[in-house]
Design a protein around this motif. Structure first.
Motif, PDB file in Angstrom:
ATOM      1  N   ALA A   1       0.933  -0.664   0.159  1.00 17.83           N
ATOM      2  CA  ALA A   1      -0.214  -0.405   0.231  1.00 17.83           C
ATOM      3  C   ALA A   1       0.630   1.167   0.155  1.00 17.83           C
ATOM      4  CB  ALA A   1      -0.880   0.191   1.162  1.00 17.83           C
ATOM      5  N   GLN A   2       2.008   1.096   0.872  1.00 23.25           N
ATOM      6  CA  GLN A   2       3.026   2.527   1.145  1.00 23.25           C
ATOM      7  C   GLN A   2       2.912   2.640  -0.396  1.00 23.25           C
ATOM      8  OE1 GLN A   2       5.457   2.129   4.135  1.00 23.25           O
ATOM      9  NE2 GLN A   2       7.134   4.219   2.827  1.00 23.25           N
ATOM     10  N   PHE A   3       3.890   2.349  -1.564  1.00 25.02           N
ATOM     11  CA  PHE A   3       4.595   2.375  -2.350  1.00 25.02           C
ATOM     12  C   PHE A   3       3.475   1.741  -3.793  1.00 25.02           C
ATOM     13  CE2 PHE A   3       8.053   1.533   0.679  1.00 25.02           C
ATOM     14  CZ  PHE A   3       8.335   2.348   0.675  1.00 25.02           C
ATOM     15  N   ASN A   4       2.669   1.713  -3.824  1.00 19.36           N
ATOM     16  CA  ASN A   4       1.358   1.509  -4.383  1.00 19.36           C
ATOM     17  C   ASN A   4       2.054   0.543  -5.527  1.00 19.36           C
ATOM     18  OD1 ASN A   4      -0.686   2.941  -5.736  1.00 19.36           O
ATOM     19  ND2 ASN A   4      -0.137   3.727  -7.145  1.00 19.36           N
ATOM     20  N   LEU A   5       2.073  -0.547  -5.205  1.00 14.88           N
ATOM     21  CA  LEU A   5       2.558  -1.488  -5.415  1.00 14.88           C
ATOM     22  C   LEU A   5       1.222  -2.345  -6.214  1.00 14.88           C
ATOM     23  CD1 LEU A   5       5.975  -3.059  -3.964  1.00 14.88           C
ATOM     24  CD2 LEU A   5       5.140  -2.083  -6.377  1.00 14.88           C
ATOM     25  N   LYS A   6       1.356  -3.593  -6.796  1.00 12.83           N
ATOM     26  CA  LYS A   6       0.354  -4.653  -7.012  1.00 12.83           C
ATOM     27  C   LYS A   6       0.347  -5.521  -6.374  1.00 12.83           C
ATOM     28  CE  LYS A   6      -1.698  -2.600 -11.832  1.00 12.83           C
ATOM     29  NZ  LYS A   6      -1.428  -1.006 -12.106  1.00 12.83           N
ATOM     30  N   VAL A   7       0.118  -6.820  -6.297  1.00  7.18           N
ATOM     31  CA  VAL A   7      -0.050  -8.254  -6.017  1.00  7.18           C
ATOM     32  C   VAL A   7      -0.268  -8.924  -6.863  1.00  7.18           C
ATOM     33  CG1 VAL A   7      -0.959  -7.012  -4.081  1.00  7.18           C
ATOM     34  CG2 VAL A   7      -2.453  -8.206  -5.282  1.00  7.18           C
ATOM     35  N   SER A   8       0.627 -10.003  -7.213  1.00  9.84           N
ATOM     36  CA  SER A   8       0.698 -10.958  -7.373  1.00  9.84           C
ATOM     37  C   SER A   8       0.190 -12.513  -6.812  1.00  9.84           C
ATOM     38  CB  SER A   8       1.489 -11.547  -8.629  1.00  9.84           C
ATOM     39  OG  SER A   8       1.874 -12.644  -9.630  1.00  9.84           O
ATOM     40  N   VAL A   9      -0.089 -13.481  -7.323  1.00 11.14           N
ATOM     41  CA  VAL A   9      -0.906 -14.705  -6.478  1.00 11.14           C
ATOM     42  C   VAL A   9       0.072 -15.863  -7.895  1.00 11.14           C
ATOM     43  CG1 VAL A   9      -2.573 -13.997  -5.347  1.00 11.14           C
ATOM     44  CG2 VAL A   9      -2.935 -14.918  -7.046  1.00 11.14           C
ATOM     45  N   GLY A  10       0.498 -16.868  -6.342  1.00  3.60           N
ATOM     46  CA  GLY A  10       1.319 -18.367  -7.068  1.00  3.60           C
ATOM     47  C   GLY A  10       1.603 -18.876  -6.169  1.00  3.60           C
ATOM     48  N   SER A  11       1.192 -20.237  -6.550  1.00  8.22           N
ATOM     49  CA  SER A  11       1.513 -21.246  -5.606  1.00  8.22           C
ATOM     50  C   SER A  11       3.469 -21.763  -5.683  1.00  8.22           C
ATOM     51  CB  SER A  11       0.912 -22.612  -5.835  1.00  8.22           C
ATOM     52  OG  SER A  11       1.516 -22.890  -7.116  1.00  8.22           O
ATOM     53  N   ASP A  12       3.839 -21.084  -6.569  1.00 10.90           N
ATOM     54  CA  ASP A  12       5.404 -22.254  -6.611  1.00 10.90           C
ATOM     55  C   ASP A  12       5.207 -23.176  -6.786  1.00 10.90           C
ATOM     56  OD1 ASP A  12       7.900 -21.586  -6.289  1.00 10.90           O
ATOM     57  OD2 ASP A  12       8.681 -21.197  -4.809  1.00 10.90           O
ATOM     58  N   PHE A  13       4.369 -24.157  -7.015  1.00 12.30           N
ATOM     59  CA  PHE A  13       4.426 -25.421  -7.878  1.00 12.30           C
ATOM     60  C   PHE A  13       5.569 -25.924  -7.870  1.00 12.30           C
ATOM     61  CE2 PHE A  13       2.557 -28.923  -9.747  1.00 12.30           C
ATOM     62  CZ  PHE A  13       1.814 -29.523  -9.206  1.00 12.30           C
ATOM     63  N   HIS A  14       5.882 -27.427  -7.288  1.00 12.42           N
ATOM     64  CA  HIS A  14       7.015 -27.869  -8.026  1.00 12.42           C
ATOM     65  C   HIS A  14       6.655 -29.362  -8.701  1.00 12.42           C
ATOM     66  CE1 HIS A  14       9.642 -24.332  -6.412  1.00 12.42           C
ATOM     67  NE2 HIS A  14      10.344 -24.897  -7.563  1.00 12.42           N
ATOM     68  N   GLY A  15       5.345 -29.290  -8.295  1.00  5.42           N
ATOM     69  CA  GLY A  15       5.127 -30.960  -8.455  1.00  5.42           C
ATOM     70  C   GLY A  15       5.891 -32.208  -6.712  1.00  5.42           C
ATOM     71  N   ASP A  16       6.208 -33.017  -7.190  1.00  4.05           N
ATOM     72  CA  ASP A  16       6.657 -33.971  -5.977  1.00  4.05           C
ATOM     73  C   ASP A  16       7.694 -33.402  -5.195  1.00  4.05           C
ATOM     74  OD1 ASP A  16       4.427 -35.860  -6.899  1.00  4.05           O
ATOM     75  OD2 ASP A  16       5.612 -37.510  -8.086  1.00  4.05           O
ATOM     76  N   ASN A  17       8.819 -33.150  -6.046  1.00  2.00           N
ATOM     77  CA  ASN A  17       9.678 -32.453  -5.351  1.00  2.00           C
ATOM     78  C   ASN A  17       9.435 -31.085  -3.880  1.00  2.00           C
ATOM     79  OD1 ASN A  17      11.879 -33.600  -7.331  1.00  2.00           O
ATOM     80  ND2 ASN A  17      12.545 -30.941  -7.889  1.00  2.00           N
TER      81      ASN A  17
END
Length: 283
Positions: A243-259
């Motif tokens: 909020a302070q720097f007026n940035l947007k947001v991103s969403v991700g699972s960081d999915f790697h599978g069986d690792n």
């Protein structure tokens, strides 16, 4: 779930699913907007895009770039990952990635050379076998898997803790581009620069805040929200900086599978009221 996952990995880097299988898994999860963000490579993008044809899913071009930054008051460098998304003119980024691939290949060999006197076995060829003998695809995860297979450790995390994480005898720093230059090249490629998992670099709260501030000053576009498993205070701190720097947001699972089986594809943090998703800016 909002059907968006902007941080995933395939077996082109350190994931376990091929790009086509990753897309099919995303379809089963109801994901309609998926970014493939392998480490320092976009080599899996074409296969993902071809698999998505005639299916209700949009593939966003992406890559997770190994970069580095330092506080203005110190000389210490810290590693950081920047996710590049939705490049409209990827040529400048492709040139950067060629350099990153060379560094990654050299680093993998250096790590294996450092391991040799510690375990008395040269595992480099075994590591290459995991990546179809393409040296620039090797990550520390591949090295850890070989150490498990050879019986030197019981689990991949033990390989990091004993040999290959920072401070251990076989650690080799990834000497990537600086944060400002990384963001510049992403923008030259007409893409968006996202600060990946800002609270997962073993940094103090002060350094996390400094990192986000520098990222904003250099023109970064969005910050990846912390997963729900992190403390509420951590999420609140990141929300305040966004909020302070007026940035947007991103969403991700960081999915790697069986690792990393505990990370589920499509399992993303909740976007709070007033936050703007970077995916709303995609062309």
């Amino acid at each position: 779930m909002i059907g968006v996952d902007l941080h995933t990995h395939s077996n082109i880097s350190d994931g376990t699913l091929a790009p086509d299988l990753l897309v099919r898994a995303a379809l089963e999860k109801g994901i309609h907007t998926l970014a493939l963000t392998d480490h320092d490579t976009m080599d899996g993008l074409f296969q993902a895009e071809q698999t998505a044809l005639d299916h209700p899913i949009r593939i966003i071009s992406g890559v997770e770039i190994s970069s580095q930054w330092s506080r203005p008051t110190t000389n210490k460098n810290y590693g950081v990952h920047i996710v590049a998304l939705n490049m409209q003119n990827p040529e400048p980024l492709y040139q950067l990635l060629q350099q990153q691939k060379r560094i990654r290949a050299e680093r993998a060999k250096q790590i294996c050379d450092l391991l040799l006197p510690l375990i008395n076995v040269d595992i480099y060829e075994d590591v290459l076998a995991l990546v179809d003998h393409v040296p620039d695809r090797v990550t520390r995860t591949h090295i850890a898997k070989v150490l498990v297979a050879k019986g030197f450790v019981a689990r991949p995390q033990q390989a990091f803790d004993k040999y290959i994480k920072e401070g251990k005898k076989a650690y080799v720093k990834f000497d990537g581009l600086g944060l400002e230059e990384t963001i510049r090249v992403i923008h030259e490629s007409q893409g968006f620069a996202v600060l990946a998992h800002p609270t997962r670099y073993d940094l103090s709260a002060t350094n996390v805040r400094c990192l986000i501030e520098l990222f904003a000053q250099y023109g970064g576009d969005a910050v990846e929200l912390p997963p729900a498993i992190e403390p509420a205070s951590t999420r609140q701190m990141v929300d305040r900086m966004i909020a302070q720097f007026n940035l947007k947001v991103s969403v991700g699972s960081d999915f790697h599978g069986d690792n990393m089986p505990w990370i589920k594809l499509g399992n993303i943090p909740r976007v709070k009221e007033g936050q703007v998703g970077i995916w709303e800016s995609f062309k």
